[in-house]
Design an enzyme around this catalytic site. Sequence first.
Site, PDB file in Angstrom:
ATOM      1  N   ASP A  43      63.156  71.560 130.891  1.00  0.00           N
ATOM      2  CA  ASP A  43      62.879  71.970 129.510  1.00  0.00           C
ATOM      3  C   ASP A  43      63.337  73.432 129.322  1.00  0.00           C
ATOM      4  OD1 ASP A  43      61.226  70.746 127.062  1.00  0.00           O
ATOM      5  OD2 ASP A  43      60.694  72.860 127.195  1.00  0.00           O
ATOM      6  N   TYR A  85      61.299  78.606 119.865  1.00  0.00           N
ATOM      7  CA  TYR A  85      62.300  77.702 119.291  1.00  0.00           C
ATOM      8  C   TYR A  85      63.180  78.421 118.266  1.00  0.00           C
ATOM      9  CZ  TYR A  85      60.399  73.684 121.628  1.00  0.00           C
ATOM     10  OH  TYR A  85      60.028  72.793 122.603  1.00  0.00           O
ATOM     11  N   HIS A 110      60.607  63.239 131.170  1.00  0.00           N
ATOM     12  CA  HIS A 110      60.799  64.672 130.986  1.00  0.00           C
ATOM     13  C   HIS A 110      59.920  65.514 131.907  1.00  0.00           C
ATOM     14  CE1 HIS A 110      62.117  68.139 128.672  1.00  0.00           C
ATOM     15  NE2 HIS A 110      60.860  68.502 128.456  1.00  0.00           N
TER      16      HIS A 110
END
Length: 414
Positions: free
Chosen positions: A182, A314, A372
């Site tokens: 990630d 983000y 993930h």
Amino acid sequence: MGATKPYKLSVSQELLDWIDNRVKTARIIPDVAHEPGQEWADGTPSSVMTELVDYWKEKFDWRAVEKKINENFKMFTMDIKEGEEVITLHFVHHRSEREGALPLLVSHGWPGNFLEVENLLKLTDPEDPQAQAYHIVAPSIPGFTLSSSPSKPDFSIAKIAATYHKLMQGLGYTHYVAQGGDWGSFISRSIALQFPDACIGVHLNFMIGLPPSAIRYPFKIFSLLVRWFTAEEKKKLARMQWWMKSESGYSRIQGTKPQTISYGLLDSPIGMLAWIREKLESLAEPDYVWDPEVVITWTILYLLSGSAWHARIYKVGINNLGKEVLSKTIATQVPLGYSSFPLDVGYIPQWWAVASVAENIVFWKEHAKGGHFASVECPEALIEDIQEFVRILREKGGSAKWEAALKAGANGNY
């Protein structure tokens, strides 16, 4: 750079009472009826939320969880200056008692946290006495969970990577291996790009890359344009495209208005719970069962930050990712290893990665199962891959860097 200070998790009773009161008075709004198999189409179903909230009210005991975290993790903080910021960086640090142990920096992402490293801690003392042992360092991203937050909106991935590097240097680990998935994969890549002399190798379990250069790799760009992929590559790339189209709305919101969304999430334990639980569902294998205690614990850790940085990454991260990471190729002096799990959502084929991610890919494994959160879902597979990657480093890597890393491991400050 400040001194290393031992850290014990201790949430104030006042904050805990506030959280408990919000949970006790929570309202779970009704969902609409969905066709079988489409229950998660609009987000976390009310049936799932009802079960989680009931568990939180009736069974969850934060003080017991807090005690377990303090018992299972050796935690510390260090004040680190990066640019104009001083970050009080929280990190897990488990030293191995084995001779020849290697420093390993493990970086998490969102909505994960430092707890993801728990299954990897056995690498400090592997069952096989001949296996490589590690000194494991696992920081919390600045502004996430237990690390302090940057005060200005420009703390990009490169700065996080530099902060982590300073942490390793402060611990005496002048040379080390970096691992991440990630956001942690981009942090690890940035470390390899910025500090190639210190990073003796980087292992990733999440990977994306820009298209290869048409000038340098005309045949590869042709393969990309005509979609000349194997059936398995097409399947994994299709999943990534599905994710970007149907599941990435959270990143658009967090990447544009991180402060606004954080008012709602940080002021509502149930809102944060639903936000995190949704991503856990779509990022893992369908048969993986998320323990409600784990999901609630992850939620509370994000509430403890009191910060919008879980969302802000983000914005500042993505806006700078191209120039800081994606547009650069890791040099040959830093070998790279990659573990691909089929239900992850970041993937490019190896021939593409060689052209746009790293020149010296020495390990590449595509698994048949896993998602993930590899260190949580399938830790043994991830551990085996890390060990195989490091074995290759030992056999093929530069002896000077390898010896420097072992010396750093033996002489680290702890």
